[in-house]
Design a protein around this motif. Sequence first.
Motif, short mmCIF file in Angstrom:
data_model
loop_
_atom_site.label_atom_id
_atom_site.label_comp_id
_atom_site.label_asym_id
_atom_site.label_seq_id
_atom_site.Cartn_x
_atom_site.Cartn_y
_atom_site.Cartn_z
N PHE A 21 11.41 14.68 -9.03
CA PHE A 21 10.15 15.23 -9.54
C PHE A 21 10.41 16.14 -10.75
CE2 PHE A 21 6.82 18.46 -9.57
CZ PHE A 21 5.66 17.71 -9.43
N TYR A 22 11.37 17.09 -10.59
CA TYR A 22 11.58 18.05 -11.67
C TYR A 22 12.41 17.47 -12.82
CZ TYR A 22 9.06 21.52 -9.07
OH TYR A 22 8.04 22.19 -8.42
N ASN A 23 13.20 16.44 -12.56
CA ASN A 23 13.85 15.73 -13.67
C ASN A 23 12.81 15.10 -14.57
OD1 ASN A 23 16.64 15.85 -14.06
ND2 ASN A 23 17.02 14.69 -12.18
N THR A 78 10.72 28.12 -6.58
CA THR A 78 9.89 28.49 -7.74
C THR A 78 9.41 27.30 -8.57
OG1 THR A 78 9.84 30.11 -9.55
CG2 THR A 78 11.85 28.80 -9.34
N GLY A 79 10.06 26.13 -8.42
CA GLY A 79 9.63 24.94 -9.17
C GLY A 79 9.74 25.16 -10.67
N ASN A 80 8.61 25.06 -11.38
CA ASN A 80 8.64 25.26 -12.84
C ASN A 80 8.59 26.74 -13.23
OD1 ASN A 80 5.98 25.92 -12.37
ND2 ASN A 80 5.13 24.05 -13.28
N GLY A 81 8.52 27.64 -12.26
CA GLY A 81 8.56 29.08 -12.55
C GLY A 81 7.25 29.66 -13.04
N LEU A 99 14.10 31.30 -7.13
CA LEU A 99 15.12 30.53 -6.41
C LEU A 99 14.61 29.13 -6.17
CD1 LEU A 99 16.07 33.06 -3.56
CD2 LEU A 99 17.18 32.79 -5.79
N ASP A 100 15.49 28.15 -6.32
CA ASP A 100 15.10 26.79 -5.95
C ASP A 100 16.35 25.98 -5.59
OD1 ASP A 100 12.16 25.23 -6.63
OD2 ASP A 100 13.87 24.01 -5.99
N TYR A 101 16.22 25.12 -4.58
CA TYR A 101 17.39 24.31 -4.20
C TYR A 101 17.50 23.06 -5.05
CZ TYR A 101 14.75 21.12 -0.91
OH TYR A 101 13.91 20.21 -0.32
N SER A 102 16.55 22.85 -5.94
CA SER A 102 16.62 21.71 -6.86
C SER A 102 17.19 22.18 -8.20
CB SER A 102 15.22 21.13 -7.05
OG SER A 102 15.23 20.26 -8.15
N ASP A 127 19.56 27.23 -1.80
CA ASP A 127 18.76 26.95 -0.61
C ASP A 127 18.76 28.26 0.16
OD1 ASP A 127 17.81 26.41 1.90
OD2 ASP A 127 18.78 24.45 2.07
N PHE A 128 17.68 29.02 0.02
CA PHE A 128 17.69 30.38 0.59
C PHE A 128 17.76 30.36 2.11
CE2 PHE A 128 13.24 30.47 1.90
CZ PHE A 128 12.66 29.53 1.06
N LEU A 129 17.39 29.25 2.74
CA LEU A 129 17.48 29.18 4.21
C LEU A 129 18.93 28.98 4.66
CD1 LEU A 129 14.39 26.95 5.03
CD2 LEU A 129 14.57 29.43 5.11
C1 LIG Z 1 5.42 22.35 -3.43
S1 LIG Z 1 6.74 22.81 -4.51
C2 LIG Z 1 6.11 24.38 -5.08
C3 LIG Z 1 6.77 24.82 -6.35
C4 LIG Z 1 6.24 26.16 -6.90
N1 LIG Z 1 6.29 27.23 -5.93
C5 LIG Z 1 4.84 26.00 -7.43
O1 LIG Z 1 3.90 26.58 -6.85
O2 LIG Z 1 4.67 25.28 -8.42
C6 LIG Z 1 8.03 23.29 -3.36
C7 LIG Z 1 9.28 23.83 -4.03
O3 LIG Z 1 10.16 24.34 -3.03
C8 LIG Z 1 11.49 23.99 -3.33
N2 LIG Z 1 12.23 24.07 -2.05
C9 LIG Z 1 11.96 23.42 -0.90
N3 LIG Z 1 12.81 23.80 0.08
C10 LIG Z 1 13.62 24.75 -0.46
C11 LIG Z 1 14.70 25.54 0.06
N4 LIG Z 1 15.10 25.43 1.33
N5 LIG Z 1 15.31 26.42 -0.77
C12 LIG Z 1 14.89 26.54 -2.07
N6 LIG Z 1 13.89 25.80 -2.61
C13 LIG Z 1 13.25 24.93 -1.81
C14 LIG Z 1 11.36 22.59 -3.95
O4 LIG Z 1 12.48 22.22 -4.72
C15 LIG Z 1 10.09 22.80 -4.79
O5 LIG Z 1 10.40 23.32 -6.06
#
Ligand SMILES: C[S@@+](CC[C@H](N)C(=O)[O-])C[C@H]1O[C@@H](n2cnc3c(N)ncnc32)[C@H](O)[C@@H]1O
Length: 235
Positions: A21-23, A78-81, A99-102, A127-129
């Motif tokens: 998706f983000y690529n 944060t996705g696109n921040g 933070l984002d795991y992607s 991956d903050f978890l």
């Molecule tokens: C629905 S999107 C929301 C993105 C952003 N918060 C927004 O409102 O546009 C979910 C986001 O959570 C990230 N994500 C999911 N699980 C995660 C994890 N365990 N650690 C870090 N990022 C995670 C995904 O890569 C994605 O960017």
Amino acid sequence: MSDVEQLTSSKLGTKQYWDEFYNLEKNNYAENPNDSGECWFSDSGAEEKMVDFLVDEEEQGQGESLISLDCKMCDLGTGNGRLLFSIREGGFTGHLTGLDYSQPAVEFSTKIAEQEEMENITFEHADFLGDAAMWSTGNRQWDVVLDKGTLDAIALSDIKYEGKTGVQTYPHVVQHMVKTRGVVLITSCNFTSDELVKIMTTDTCLKEWKHVKYPSFRFGGTDGSTVCTIAFKKE
Ligand SMILES: C[S@@+](CC[C@H](N)C(=O)[O-])C[C@H]1O[C@@H](n2cnc3c(N)ncnc32)[C@H](O)[C@@H]1O
């Protein structure tokens, strides 16, 4: 596991989905810098509601919480921040972390921050978890922790953390990421307000604090809205 936590897993719960998706979004942005991609829950105006909530609390909160103009904030998944950029535009001057795991999401948000000359914002791949032990020291704790749609994505994942689901793990990790009197502000579309409160406050030091108001509809004798945004405070 309770009914609240059990959602059917889907591709939105996989890292591969978010990487692809983000690529794509990153490539679209490279071709057209006006296209900074998907804004989750834009129909509900969730991003604006979250920023307005923080602004109102900063102006009228009378020190009830750690929300201040120079407070440190962290956006989970944060996705696109965009949420952080809107917070900066809302007048907040403190350091912001996304933070984002992607990895593509991190590259994408970093690129937008550079292009838009957003300062004092860092995007990190995590991956903050999975990195729970990281969040117990002062410089890895925040005044405000934000989540827009990330707990929802986690609820659709079948990844286990030491045998527990992401939703079971989430509140126990997030409570360590926020300082005492700090605030966790979450927007969800997958959980009702009652479910979100139960997830975040059961066996944690997070307390239900304030609800952001959305226009509501009435269905089957019950009031509801398509998303909920709730602020929790750490005691
Ligand atoms: C629905 S999107 C929301 C993105 C952003 N918060 C927004 O409102 O546009 C979910 C986001 O959570 C990230 N994500 C999911 N699980 C995660 C994890 N365990 N650690 C870090 N990022 C995670 C995904 O890569 C994605 O960017």
